[in-house]
Design a protein around this motif. Structure first.
Motif, PDB file in Angstrom:
ATOM      1  N   GLU A  99       0.907  -1.101  -0.003  1.00  0.00           N
ATOM      2  CA  GLU A  99       0.077   0.151   0.004  1.00  0.00           C
ATOM      3  C   GLU A  99       0.955   0.986  -0.132  1.00  0.00           C
TER       4      GLU A  99
ATOM      5  N   GLU B 136      -3.488   5.902   3.129  1.00  0.00           N
ATOM      6  CA  GLU B 136      -4.285   4.631   3.731  1.00  0.00           C
ATOM      7  C   GLU B 136      -6.290   5.974   3.169  1.00  0.00           C
ATOM      8  N   GLU B 137      -5.886   6.918   2.532  1.00  0.00           N
ATOM      9  CA  GLU B 137      -7.407   6.977   1.974  1.00  0.00           C
ATOM     10  C   GLU B 137      -7.123   6.875   0.738  1.00  0.00           C
ATOM     11  N   SER B 140      -7.503   3.249   0.572  1.00  0.00           N
ATOM     12  CA  SER B 140      -9.515   3.141   0.566  1.00  0.00           C
ATOM     13  C   SER B 140     -10.235   2.733  -0.556  1.00  0.00           C
ATOM     14  N   ASN B 143      -9.430   0.318  -2.963  1.00  0.00           N
ATOM     15  CA  ASN B 143     -10.542  -1.529  -2.330  1.00  0.00           C
ATOM     16  C   ASN B 143     -11.233  -1.036  -1.418  1.00  0.00           C
ATOM     17  N   PRO B 144     -12.255  -0.492  -1.837  1.00  0.00           N
ATOM     18  CA  PRO B 144     -13.373   0.548  -1.465  1.00  0.00           C
ATOM     19  C   PRO B 144     -14.515  -0.950  -0.877  1.00  0.00           C
ATOM     20  N   THR B 145     -14.580  -0.224   0.872  1.00  0.00           N
ATOM     21  CA  THR B 145     -15.461  -1.672   1.845  1.00  0.00           C
ATOM     22  C   THR B 145     -17.101  -1.780   1.123  1.00  0.00           C
TER      23      THR B 145
END
Lengths: 145, 145
Positions: A99, B136-137, B140, B143-145
């Motif tokens: 990441e 982190e943004e 995410s 890979n959106p939850t």
DNA sequence: AGCAACTGTAAACCATATAATTACAGTAAT
DNA sequence: ATTACTGTAATTATATGGTTTACAGTTGCT
């Protein structure tokens, strides 16, 4: 950063302090302490921006255009050294399965751009006139009247 | 500028995002995309500042110290890349018989210092936490939850 | 016209800086 | 002891930046 920025400031200051506002590449190179071909390269760029006029042929050289003293070091930075903050080598890589590795480059890019913007704002506050004045002050301090 | 600054940001971010807050030089080198010896060199400096603790021997590596996320990029810049604005080559020379040549170096030095101060002020406004959050943004978003 | 003194520009060369690699001594866990 | 790490310095490779050479194009002068 790039030393062409430094050379540009030097050349323009030098021309401004000459009564004729003119010199050829050999003469300028002696003051800057480099090869005339390098001076011609930098002054070629300054000519394209309209800061100097070049005269080819016998008795030729570079003539400082009127108003060039108002140019800021920010202008010269953008012309000659923009992008110098970001190192040529950077960490990570898009393709890596990590990441941090895959995202760091974009983030660092933004940071370098922001830093460059801060630097440009600072340099925009300094004009060639300021540099010229400082040279004159330093000179008169050395040889007080 | 120097790429060790970039490596430092990368390493600290990486350690912070690991649950164990720890990794060895080989693992980190893969993410940074360089040689482990280089990682050891940079992290050795960060250890001296108290940002990480190193553990030698089997199962060893680098452990992120608590609170290091509050460190600013300005702190890392000063540690690893201070002075990178001034080019290694500069124009003029004290001994030259020219008012500009003999005085330009001191004046440009001041200008580079001022630029560096501006840059540091900007980098002081960015913490490692900011960089970590951005990573982190970005992650995410991919890979959106 | 022809020569001399310039600029413009690119290519070749050289020096320096930076990154990669190697090497090995020191340290700690098992 | 052996294995898996760090610390650090020395060496090699590569990239960058500056110097120098070279020569074509331009202009002033005689």
């Amino acid at each position: 950063m790039n030393s062409e920025f430094n050379i540009a400031v030097h050349c323009l200051t030098l021309l401004s302090l000459k009564e004729e506002r003119m010199a050829n590449s050999e003469e300028i190179a002696k003051s800057v302490c480099t090869h005339p071909a390098r001076i011609r390269k930098v002054l070629g760029l300054l000519r394209k921006q309209g800061y100097v006029t070049t005269k080819e042929g016998v008795g030729g050289g570079y003539l400082l255009n009127p108003g060039t003293e108002k140019v800021t070091l920010g202008d010269l930075y953008r012309l000659l050294a923009r992008g110098s903050l970001k190192p040529s080598w950077c960490s990570g890589g898009e393709e890596l399965p990590c990441e941090v590795a895959s995202n760091i480059e974009g983030i660092m890019d933004q940071i370098y751009s922001g830093g460059e913007a801060a630097l440009e704002r600072y340099l925009d506050g300094i004009t060639l006139t300021d540099v010229i004045n400082q040279i004159e002050e330093a000179g008169s301090a050395a040889n007080p009247t």
